[in-house]
Design an enzyme around this catalytic site. Structure first.
Site, PDB file in Angstrom:
ATOM      1  N   CYS A 165       1.634  -5.860  -7.580  1.00 27.18           N
ATOM      2  CA  CYS A 165       1.138  -5.905  -6.203  1.00 27.18           C
ATOM      3  C   CYS A 165      -0.340  -6.251  -6.111  1.00 27.18           C
ATOM      4  O   CYS A 165      -0.752  -6.948  -5.186  1.00 27.18           O
ATOM      5  CB  CYS A 165       1.470  -4.601  -5.495  1.00 27.18           C
ATOM      6  N   HIS A 213      12.210   3.584  -5.639  1.00 28.25           N
ATOM      7  CA  HIS A 213      10.817   4.035  -5.494  1.00 28.25           C
ATOM      8  C   HIS A 213      10.322   3.767  -4.082  1.00 28.25           C
ATOM      9  O   HIS A 213      10.836   2.882  -3.400  1.00 28.25           O
ATOM     10  CB  HIS A 213       9.902   3.308  -6.499  1.00 28.25           C
ATOM     11  N   ASP A 269      -1.244   0.083  -2.717  1.00 29.24           N
ATOM     12  CA  ASP A 269      -0.106   0.941  -3.123  1.00 29.24           C
ATOM     13  C   ASP A 269      -0.488   2.187  -3.923  1.00 29.24           C
ATOM     14  O   ASP A 269       0.181   2.516  -4.930  1.00 29.24           O
ATOM     15  CB  ASP A 269       0.914   0.110  -3.925  1.00 29.24           C
ATOM     16  N   LYS A 299       4.959  -2.769   3.473  1.00 27.12           N
ATOM     17  CA  LYS A 299       5.639  -3.962   2.945  1.00 27.12           C
ATOM     18  C   LYS A 299       6.881  -3.547   2.175  1.00 27.12           C
ATOM     19  O   LYS A 299       7.016  -2.383   1.793  1.00 27.12           O
ATOM     20  CB  LYS A 299       4.678  -4.745   2.047  1.00 27.12           C
TER      21      LYS A 299
HETATM   22  C1  VGL Z   1       5.052  -2.551  -7.099  1.00 27.91           C
HETATM   23  C2  VGL Z   1       6.924  -2.984  -8.328  1.00 27.91           C
HETATM   24  C3  VGL Z   1       7.724  -2.720  -7.248  1.00 27.91           C
HETATM   25  C4  VGL Z   1       3.565  -2.455  -7.063  1.00 27.91           C
HETATM   26  C5  VGL Z   1       5.832  -2.293  -6.003  1.00 27.91           C
HETATM   27  O1  VGL Z   1       3.023  -1.744  -6.201  1.00 27.91           O
HETATM   28  O2  VGL Z   1       2.909  -3.116  -7.915  1.00 27.91           O
HETATM   29  N1  VGL Z   1       5.590  -2.918  -8.258  1.00 27.91           N
HETATM   30  N2  VGL Z   1       7.162  -2.381  -6.085  1.00 27.91           N
HETATM   31 ZN    ZN Z   2       8.376  -1.732  -4.515  1.00 28.38          ZN
END
Ligand code: VGL
Ligand code: ZN
Length: 201
Positions: free
Chosen positions: A154, A85, A8, A109
């Site tokens: 994540c 987000h 991510d 995802k």
């Molecule tokens: C994530 C919160 C919501 C991450 C993704 O990438 O850690 N955290 N969505």
């Molecule tokens: Zn997220």
């Protein structure tokens, strides 16, 4: 075979982004070094991408009376409420400029409105798989190196699922940054990963 998993590394998780991870931009340089190392060794490079519909159920905006950071529920699972987000096809969901992704294989995802997906392998309810495990197994990958954001979400769930799926897992700590909603979240996440057999470097 070895593979690098970049978790991510997207604009919304960088400083100034919608779900900014403190010092999240510091993972970019480390990630690029790891990418170069892996390419040199003929290893594989994979990136996960948080990829939510605009009405995703993890967004506080979609849950009456909820604010970002609250602990709520989504379709029977505990769910932290997040600011909007990584909405599909927005610049916030793009990978960070300056990340040398090249031809890295991308696994998206969080596309199902009704369930969040922290892990790059499965959603939080283990209702569906992203295809990452099958892709790695088809290429006889047994060893994974992981870096990215966020350490306490994540990255953690991707590393834990990878261990449960039988991979050797190495976490590059200097290539990870966390949200740290509560003080100690990152330290606890690292302890949990270690306890599951993740080698923290
Ligand atoms: C994530 C919160 C919501 C991450 C993704 O990438 O850690 N955290 N969505
Ligand atoms: Zn997220």
């Amino acid at each position: 075979m070895k593979a690098l998993i970049l978790v991510d590394i997207q604009n919304d998780f960088m400083p100034g982004g919608a779900l900014a991870v403190p010092r999240g931009d510091e993972v970019i340089r480390v990630a690029n070094t790891l990418i170069a190392d892996h390419r040199r060794d003929g290893a594989l490079v994979v990136a996960t991408q948080d990829w939510h519909p605009a009405n995703h159920g993890s967004f506080a905006s979609q849950n009456e009376g909820q604010n970002a950071g609250d602990l709520h529920e989504l379709d029977g699972l505990p769910q932290v409420m997040w600011p909007d987000h990584c909405v599909q096809d927005t610049s916030g969901a793009d990978f960070v400029d300056g990340l040398s992704l090249g031809d890295a294989e991308v696994f998206r995802k969080g596309t199902d409105v009704q369930v969040d997906s922290y892990s790059g392998f499965f959603d939080n309810g283990k209702r569906g798989a992203t295809g990452l495990d099958a892709w790695l197994k088809a290429r006889e990958v047994s060893s994974l190196t992981i870096c990215g954001v966020a350490t306490d979400y994540c990255v953690k769930f991707t590393a834990l699922d990878a261990r449960a799926l039988g991979y050797d897992v190495r976490l590059i700590l200097e290539g990870c940054r966390g949200v740290e909603l509560a003080p100690g979240d990152c330290a606890r996440a690292i302890d949990e990963m270690r306890a599951a057999g993740v080698v923290v470097v």
